[in-house]
Write an enzyme that holds these catalytic residues in place. Structure first.
Site, short mmCIF file in Angstrom:
data_model
loop_
_atom_site.label_atom_id
_atom_site.label_comp_id
_atom_site.label_asym_id
_atom_site.label_seq_id
_atom_site.Cartn_x
_atom_site.Cartn_y
_atom_site.Cartn_z
N ARG A 49 -35.82 -25.11 50.60
CA ARG A 49 -36.53 -26.34 51.13
C ARG A 49 -37.38 -27.07 49.80
O ARG A 49 -37.23 -26.30 48.79
CB ARG A 49 -37.71 -25.82 51.70
CG ARG A 49 -37.20 -25.27 53.18
CD ARG A 49 -38.56 -24.89 54.01
NE ARG A 49 -39.51 -24.00 53.48
CZ ARG A 49 -40.56 -24.16 52.74
NH1 ARG A 49 -41.04 -25.51 52.47
NH2 ARG A 49 -41.16 -23.25 52.00
N LYS A 109 -37.94 -25.47 59.41
CA LYS A 109 -39.46 -25.56 59.07
C LYS A 109 -40.01 -26.87 59.56
O LYS A 109 -41.27 -26.99 59.63
CB LYS A 109 -39.43 -25.34 57.36
CG LYS A 109 -39.40 -23.91 57.45
CD LYS A 109 -39.86 -22.71 58.23
CE LYS A 109 -39.77 -21.50 57.73
NZ LYS A 109 -40.58 -20.62 58.61
N HIS A 130 -47.02 -17.59 61.26
CA HIS A 130 -45.79 -17.45 60.75
C HIS A 130 -45.53 -15.89 60.57
O HIS A 130 -46.30 -15.35 59.40
CB HIS A 130 -45.82 -18.07 59.26
CG HIS A 130 -44.59 -18.11 58.53
ND1 HIS A 130 -44.58 -18.20 57.29
CD2 HIS A 130 -43.32 -17.98 58.71
CE1 HIS A 130 -43.39 -17.98 56.69
NE2 HIS A 130 -42.38 -17.90 57.67
N SER A 167 -42.63 -13.75 51.25
CA SER A 167 -41.47 -13.28 50.88
C SER A 167 -41.57 -11.84 49.91
O SER A 167 -42.21 -11.92 49.07
CB SER A 167 -40.46 -14.18 50.24
OG SER A 167 -39.20 -13.79 49.81
N LYS A 211 -41.75 -7.78 55.68
CA LYS A 211 -42.15 -8.28 56.82
C LYS A 211 -41.00 -7.96 57.95
O LYS A 211 -41.00 -7.27 59.05
CB LYS A 211 -42.44 -9.78 57.08
CG LYS A 211 -42.82 -10.59 58.49
CD LYS A 211 -42.92 -11.83 58.33
CE LYS A 211 -41.79 -12.48 57.75
NZ LYS A 211 -41.93 -14.13 58.03
N THR A 212 -39.75 -8.58 57.71
CA THR A 212 -38.54 -8.27 58.25
C THR A 212 -38.01 -6.61 58.16
O THR A 212 -37.90 -6.14 59.52
CB THR A 212 -37.34 -8.90 57.77
OG1 THR A 212 -37.80 -10.43 57.65
CG2 THR A 212 -35.85 -9.00 58.65
N ASP A 228 -40.01 -14.52 62.80
CA ASP A 228 -40.47 -15.29 61.92
C ASP A 228 -41.75 -16.33 62.41
O ASP A 228 -42.55 -16.80 61.75
CB ASP A 228 -39.43 -16.46 61.45
CG ASP A 228 -39.86 -17.04 60.10
OD1 ASP A 228 -40.38 -16.51 59.23
OD2 ASP A 228 -39.38 -18.31 59.96
N ARG A 280 -28.65 -16.64 52.94
CA ARG A 280 -29.14 -16.65 54.23
C ARG A 280 -28.08 -16.41 55.25
O ARG A 280 -27.04 -16.67 55.08
CB ARG A 280 -30.04 -17.84 54.56
CG ARG A 280 -31.10 -18.10 53.66
CD ARG A 280 -32.43 -17.45 54.33
NE ARG A 280 -33.66 -18.14 53.66
CZ ARG A 280 -34.79 -17.77 54.26
NH1 ARG A 280 -34.89 -17.07 55.44
NH2 ARG A 280 -35.91 -18.04 53.48
#
Length: 533
Positions: free
Chosen positions: A61, A199, A218, A236, A240-241, A255, A320
């Site tokens: 982004r 986003k 988020h 990041s 989290k994942t 997410d 990604r």
């Protein structure tokens, strides 16, 4: 190539700007979109028959090129800042006309989709893209309607090949993402990075849903066998994942979620996973999702093969994979859970002074939510030679159109209403800062998360950590008690206290920017710098 002929005819009537489009491909299947992408040379297939594309100049982004139209809806409501940059209506209207003119004579792809698994909060979308691969991304990430035709409320137009002229178009450079809340249009140009689409929609929801009493978050979320919901916030690199992907629990989403009156629900219908270093052993669910219909971005291949090299980050560290939730074996459908019983704030503290797990009271929960702390380590970015604190308000500052304290106050209201536990979990370093100490073992972190979820930390004895005033359990199943208090893991207590004071000062400096926007309570419960002898 399949398309709904009567619908494409009506689309030209509904959107007269598209009358001169060469072809309109509406609601194509993933198979047809992949076929179109290959024919148009947008990408190629891996040895797993997964479409892979390069997004061009932008592999992530561009926050400084995200604009919101300044008008009657946004003027007194948006938090105007370096991430919410105002632009005049006339600038938007001019760019809209130019983008639609650019699409004259081109084949375009249109997809109608939805967001928000909770039907009472659902928002319908029409996604118009210049490329088939971006339309595949929209298919993967957004909810797919049961009916073939829906009435879209918002329109997203993405034209990667259109480049603005900053000298006349009011942009900073040739790429842009603009949100117009009055016309309900998201306009994206000059960038092929698909995450801009995702986003921008998240930003719209972050503006609209608080008016319904829904806290947009988020975060990742999962659900246990007895129906208990847990949510995981984290920037990041904090895990989290990894920590939300649990074979013993069902995945609600990885997410973006909303916390409403009676539920936590996923906004999306898919996942957009960072896959640097991906292996079947470390991330089995994500690895298994790499199947036909998924979309890979900016990956490199092993020499003379079509096999992805997940360790080769020469194009970007932000490689990604997008895929539908149905590619995850234990995903919930619909993606809705009950009110959470546990909230985890994940931080990778490279200074090594925060405890592996601590329990927060309401005021502390609001404070650490508003802080959104983690730390970058030396070597991750050019010029970083020692740990560097990163603060992202509400763990998603770049996507907050309202002032961050609004979301923190909403969290406080939820905590007043519902009995639950909030935990601060350090997945970073212990026994010293990065370079001296060692990273907390993933097995220990998993054990602490598991103990919290099972209620095994509810009745243990706690002690208070000075400076940060955090409550630390003195014991936890599966974890050596000596690592629970970080002060005990350093060989030099003076260095520990000095480093803790340094980080405390960074917290206080960060929070000082919010003092004029709340009752002052949010900044009164954070760490306290103490004088060392």
């Amino acid at each position: 190539m399949g398309q709904i002929t009567n619908k494409t005819t009506s689309l030209r009537t509904e959107l007269p700007e598209l009358n001169k489009a060469q072809d309109i491909h509406y609601q194509l299947s993933p198979e047809d979109l992949i076929k179109a992408a290959l024919e148009r040379k947008e990408g190629y297939l891996t040895d797993h028959d997964v479409l892979t594309i390069d997004t061009g100049e932008f592999t992530g982004r561009s926050p400084k090129d995200r604009f919101i139209v300044l008008d009657g809806i946004t003027k007194d409501n948006v938090w105007w800042s370096d991430i919410n940059i105002p632009v005049d209506t006339e600038v938007f209207d001019s760019l809209y006309t130019k983008v639609m003119t650019y699409l004259y004579g081109k084949s375009i792809f249109i997809r109608d989709a939805m967001v928000c698994a909770e039907k009472s909060s659902r928002l319908t979308l029409r996604v118009i893209t210049e490329t088939a691969s971006q339309n595949l991304f929209a298919y993967n990430l957004f909810l797919r309607p049961d009916k073939k035709v829906i009435d879209p409320e918002w329109t997203i137009i993405s034209a990667p090949g259109f480049k603005a002229d900053p000298t006349v178009d009011g942009t900073r450079q040739h790429n842009f993402s603009m949100i117009n809340f009055t016309r309900k249009i998201i306009l994206i140009g000059g960038t092929g990075y698909t995450g801009e689409i995702k986003k921008a929609v998240f930003t719209v929801l972050n503006f609209l849903l608080p008016r319904q009493g829904i806290l947009p978050m988020h975060c990742a979320a999962n659900k246990g066998a007895d129906g208990d919901t847990a949510i995981f916030f984290g920037l990041s690199g904090t895990g989290k994942t990894t920590l939300s992907a649990d074979q013993d629990r069902q995945l609600i989403g990885d997410d973006e979620h909303g916390w409403g009156e009676n539920s936590v629900f996923n906004f999306e219908g898919g996942c957009y996973a960072k896959i640097a270093g991906l292996t079947a052993e470390k991330e089995p669910q994500i690895y298994q999702a790499m199947q036909p219909g998924a979309l890979l971005e900016n990956v490199c291949f092993k020499p003379w093969s079509k096999t992805v090299d997940f360790d080769n980050l020469s194009k970007t560290e932000n490689i990604r994979l997008s895929y539908p939730m149905s590619f995850i074996s234990n995903a919930i459908e619909p993606a809705i859970g009950d009110i959470p019983k546990n909230i985890f704030f994940l931080t990778a503290d490279a200074f090594g002074v925060l405890p592996p797990i601590s329990k927060l009271n309401k005021a502390q929960a609001m404070y650490y939510f508003l802080s959104g702390y983690t730390a970058k380590i030396a070597g991750t970015e050019y010029g970083i030679n020692e740990p560097e604190a990163t603060f992202s308000a509400c763990f998603g500052r770049a996507f907050l159109p309202l002032h961050p304290t609004k979301y923190a106050e909403m969290l406080g209201e939820k905590l007043d209403k519902y009995p639950l536990n909030v935990w601060l979990v350090n997945t970073g370093w212990t026994g010293g800062a990065y370079g001296t100490g060692e990273r907390i073992k993933l097995s220990y972190t998993r054990a602490m998360i598991k103990a919290a979820l099972k209620g095994q930390l509810n009745d243990v004895t706690y002690q208070k950590l000075p400076i940060f005033d955090l409550m630390i359990p003195e014991s936890c199943p599966g974890v050596p008690s000596e690592i629970l208090n970080p002060a005990n893991t350093w060989t030099d207590s003076y260095n520990y206290e000095e480093t803790a004071n340094h980080l405390a000062g960074l917290f206080r400096k960060n929070c000082s920017q919010y003092k004029g926007f709340s009752d002052g309570m949010l900044c009164s419960v954070g760490p306290t710098v103490v004088t060392t002898s």
